[in-house]
Design a protein around this motif. Structure first.
Motif, PDB file in Angstrom:
ATOM      1  N   SER A  20       0.827  -1.196   0.000  1.00 33.86           N
ATOM      2  CA  SER A  20       0.000   0.000   0.000  1.00 33.86           C
ATOM      3  C   SER A  20       0.868   1.256   0.000  1.00 33.86           C
ATOM      4  CB  SER A  20      -0.918  -0.009   1.219  1.00 33.86           C
ATOM      5  OG  SER A  20      -1.647   1.187   1.295  1.00 33.86           O
ATOM      6  N   GLU A  21       1.839   1.287   0.875  1.00 34.05           N
ATOM      7  CA  GLU A  21       2.708   2.463   0.973  1.00 34.05           C
ATOM      8  C   GLU A  21       3.521   2.665  -0.308  1.00 34.05           C
ATOM      9  OE1 GLU A  21       6.488   3.986   3.571  1.00 34.05           O
ATOM     10  OE2 GLU A  21       4.836   3.035   4.658  1.00 34.05           O
ATOM     11  N   ILE A  22       4.082   1.594  -0.828  1.00 31.99           N
ATOM     12  CA  ILE A  22       4.887   1.682  -2.047  1.00 31.99           C
ATOM     13  C   ILE A  22       4.024   2.181  -3.210  1.00 31.99           C
ATOM     14  CG2 ILE A  22       6.096   0.323  -3.801  1.00 31.99           C
ATOM     15  CD1 ILE A  22       7.095  -1.459  -1.393  1.00 31.99           C
ATOM     16  N   GLY A  23       2.877   1.559  -3.388  1.00 33.19           N
ATOM     17  CA  GLY A  23       1.994   1.940  -4.488  1.00 33.19           C
ATOM     18  C   GLY A  23       1.551   3.383  -4.390  1.00 33.19           C
ATOM     19  N   THR A  24       1.143   3.797  -3.208  1.00 36.47           N
ATOM     20  CA  THR A  24       0.698   5.170  -3.000  1.00 36.47           C
ATOM     21  C   THR A  24       1.833   6.154  -3.259  1.00 36.47           C
ATOM     22  OG1 THR A  24      -0.946   4.454  -1.377  1.00 36.47           O
ATOM     23  CG2 THR A  24      -0.300   6.775  -1.313  1.00 36.47           C
ATOM     24  N   ARG A  25       3.008   5.849  -2.715  1.00 36.68           N
ATOM     25  CA  ARG A  25       4.146   6.757  -2.865  1.00 36.68           C
ATOM     26  C   ARG A  25       4.554   6.910  -4.317  1.00 36.68           C
ATOM     27  NH1 ARG A  25       9.363   6.139  -3.645  1.00 36.68           N
ATOM     28  NH2 ARG A  25       9.378   3.932  -3.134  1.00 36.68           N
ATOM     29  N   ILE A  26       4.752   5.801  -5.025  1.00 37.97           N
ATOM     30  CA  ILE A  26       5.243   5.951  -6.396  1.00 37.97           C
ATOM     31  C   ILE A  26       4.162   6.494  -7.334  1.00 37.97           C
ATOM     32  CG2 ILE A  26       7.117   4.307  -6.115  1.00 37.97           C
ATOM     33  CD1 ILE A  26       5.569   2.253  -7.675  1.00 37.97           C
ATOM     34  N   ALA A  27       2.899   6.252  -7.025  1.00 35.30           N
ATOM     35  CA  ALA A  27       1.826   6.808  -7.860  1.00 35.30           C
ATOM     36  C   ALA A  27       1.746   8.323  -7.716  1.00 35.30           C
ATOM     37  CB  ALA A  27       0.489   6.169  -7.500  1.00 35.30           C
ATOM     38  N   LYS A  28       2.084   8.841  -6.536  1.00 33.24           N
ATOM     39  CA  LYS A  28       2.002  10.285  -6.279  1.00 33.24           C
ATOM     40  C   LYS A  28       3.331  11.014  -6.511  1.00 33.24           C
ATOM     41  CE  LYS A  28      -1.722  10.070  -2.894  1.00 33.24           C
ATOM     42  NZ  LYS A  28      -2.107  10.330  -1.501  1.00 33.24           N
ATOM     43  N   ASP A  29       4.413  10.269  -6.637  1.00 31.29           N
ATOM     44  CA  ASP A  29       5.743  10.869  -6.747  1.00 31.29           C
ATOM     45  C   ASP A  29       5.940  11.513  -8.121  1.00 31.29           C
ATOM     46  OD1 ASP A  29       8.457  11.509  -6.748  1.00 31.29           O
ATOM     47  OD2 ASP A  29       9.078   9.565  -5.916  1.00 31.29           O
ATOM     48  N   SER A  30       6.297  12.785  -8.131  1.00 31.44           N
ATOM     49  CA  SER A  30       6.502  13.486  -9.402  1.00 31.44           C
ATOM     50  C   SER A  30       7.689  12.917 -10.179  1.00 31.44           C
ATOM     51  CB  SER A  30       6.697  14.987  -9.159  1.00 31.44           C
ATOM     52  OG  SER A  30       7.856  15.217  -8.372  1.00 31.44           O
ATOM     53  N   ALA A  31       8.579  12.192  -9.488  1.00 29.49           N
ATOM     54  CA  ALA A  31       9.732  11.581 -10.166  1.00 29.49           C
ATOM     55  C   ALA A  31       9.351  10.284 -10.899  1.00 29.49           C
ATOM     56  CB  ALA A  31      10.848  11.304  -9.156  1.00 29.49           C
ATOM     57  N   THR A  32       8.191   9.740 -10.576  1.00 31.02           N
ATOM     58  CA  THR A  32       7.763   8.511 -11.251  1.00 31.02           C
ATOM     59  C   THR A  32       7.490   8.806 -12.714  1.00 31.02           C
ATOM     60  OG1 THR A  32       6.824   7.581  -9.232  1.00 31.02           O
ATOM     61  CG2 THR A  32       6.002   6.690 -11.303  1.00 31.02           C
ATOM     62  N   LYS A  33       8.055   7.959 -13.553  1.00 28.83           N
ATOM     63  CA  LYS A  33       7.858   8.124 -14.997  1.00 28.83           C
ATOM     64  C   LYS A  33       6.602   7.349 -15.389  1.00 28.83           C
ATOM     65  CE  LYS A  33       9.791   6.962 -19.451  1.00 28.83           C
ATOM     66  NZ  LYS A  33      10.721   6.127 -20.163  1.00 28.83           N
ATOM     67  N   PHE A  34       5.619   8.063 -15.893  1.00 29.21           N
ATOM     68  CA  PHE A  34       4.404   7.407 -16.360  1.00 29.21           C
ATOM     69  C   PHE A  34       4.397   7.273 -17.878  1.00 29.21           C
ATOM     70  CE2 PHE A  34       2.974   8.845 -12.151  1.00 29.21           C
ATOM     71  CZ  PHE A  34       2.456   7.664 -11.680  1.00 29.21           C
ATOM     72  N   GLN A  35       4.805   8.328 -18.544  1.00 21.87           N
ATOM     73  CA  GLN A  35       4.832   8.313 -20.009  1.00 21.87           C
ATOM     74  C   GLN A  35       5.859   7.292 -20.490  1.00 21.87           C
ATOM     75  OE1 GLN A  35       2.656  10.203 -21.663  1.00 21.87           O
ATOM     76  NE2 GLN A  35       3.292   9.454 -23.646  1.00 21.87           N
ATOM     77  N   GLY A  36       5.398   6.283 -21.211  1.00 22.83           N
ATOM     78  CA  GLY A  36       6.301   5.276 -21.764  1.00 22.83           C
ATOM     79  C   GLY A  36       6.814   4.253 -20.765  1.00 22.83           C
ATOM     80  N   ASN A  37       6.302   4.280 -19.546  1.00 27.93           N
ATOM     81  CA  ASN A  37       6.737   3.310 -18.537  1.00 27.93           C
ATOM     82  C   ASN A  37       5.971   2.002 -18.753  1.00 27.93           C
ATOM     83  OD1 ASN A  37       7.221   1.756 -16.208  1.00 27.93           O
ATOM     84  ND2 ASN A  37       7.338   3.555 -14.890  1.00 27.93           N
ATOM     85  N   PRO A  38       6.695   0.914 -19.068  1.00 27.49           N
ATOM     86  CA  PRO A  38       5.992  -0.350 -19.316  1.00 27.49           C
ATOM     87  C   PRO A  38       5.263  -0.893 -18.086  1.00 27.49           C
ATOM     88  CG  PRO A  38       8.372  -0.713 -19.237  1.00 27.49           C
ATOM     89  CD  PRO A  38       8.143   0.782 -19.176  1.00 27.49           C
ATOM     90  N   TYR A  39       5.596  -0.370 -16.908  1.00 21.76           N
ATOM     91  CA  TYR A  39       5.008  -0.871 -15.665  1.00 21.76           C
ATOM     92  C   TYR A  39       3.915   0.051 -15.117  1.00 21.76           C
ATOM     93  CZ  TYR A  39       9.358  -3.246 -16.380  1.00 21.76           C
ATOM     94  OH  TYR A  39      10.381  -3.935 -16.965  1.00 21.76           O
ATOM     95  N   ARG A  40       3.500   0.992 -15.922  1.00 26.93           N
ATOM     96  CA  ARG A  40       2.484   1.962 -15.503  1.00 26.93           C
ATOM     97  C   ARG A  40       1.218   1.275 -14.987  1.00 26.93           C
ATOM     98  NH1 ARG A  40       0.169   7.252 -18.663  1.00 26.93           N
ATOM     99  NH2 ARG A  40      -1.429   7.698 -17.118  1.00 26.93           N
ATOM    100  N   SER A  41       0.758   0.263 -15.679  1.00 29.97           N
ATOM    101  CA  SER A  41      -0.474  -0.410 -15.245  1.00 29.97           C
ATOM    102  C   SER A  41      -0.290  -1.103 -13.898  1.00 29.97           C
ATOM    103  CB  SER A  41      -0.951  -1.413 -16.298  1.00 29.97           C
ATOM    104  OG  SER A  41       0.008  -2.451 -16.472  1.00 29.97           O
TER     105      SER A  41
END
Length: 171
Positions: free
Chosen positions: A148-169
């Motif tokens: 829960s903590e990991i998912g919440t943190r990386i989903a909200k982190d501005s450093a997380t790459k969403f565009q083109g990230n194969p693990y976005r889903s």
């Protein structure tokens, strides 16, 4: 699994404070950071998916043990709901997700259960067998709270790459 969230929250806060450095290493593990950055190797992710499936099987057993360790019918029902959710839907959802990565059930079941998967899942079951429901909850909490903590943190982190990230889903 226990029903007293205030008690669990207090206990979690205390355990986390005592083990703050270890917890930080756990929730910011290089695997997690590479997942968020989109730089994790595909083979590592597929291996993780297979191990996660194998862990889900053990997690269903944990909920069955929790039902056995429960003190009343409401607790047994709650554990049964958790176990049912895992075996009746979570496992299939996981297999469907794995199929998107080219892994079918046969591939996953042919994967040898990793020593880390064995060590943690059997540790949780062993603590549950030796102790009471609280012991089982505490042993399982790094998984449940950590995800829960990991998912919440990386989903909200501005450093997380969403565009083109194969693990976005997955994130």
């Amino acid at each position: 699994m226990t029903k007293d969230p205030k008690f669990n929250s207090k206990l979690h806060s205390k355990l986390r404070k005592i083990n703050n450095e270890l917890w930080k290493q756990y929730v910011t593990h290089p695997f997690v950071e590479r997942l968020a950055a989109g730089t994790l190797s595909i083979s590592s992710f597929k291996y993780f998916l297979a191990q996660d499936y194998l862990f889900l099987i053990q997690l269903a057993r944990v909920y069955a043990l929790a039902a056995y360790k429960s003190d009343n019918l409401d607790e047994i029902r709650s554990c049964a709901v958790g176990m049912s959710a895992i075996i009746d839907s979570e496992i299939q959802l996981h297999l469907d997700y794995c199929a998107n990565w080219g892994l079918d059930k046969k591939d996953i079941l042919a994967t040898k259960e990793d020593l880390a998967t064995i060590a943690y899942s059997r540790y949780v079951l062993d603590k549950g067998m030796q102790g009471d429901l609280l012991d089982l909850d505490v042993a399982l909490s790094p998984c449940i709270i950590g995800y829960s903590e990991i998912g919440t943190r990386i989903a909200k982190d501005s450093a997380t790459k969403f565009q083109g990230n194969p693990y976005r889903s997955w994130i």
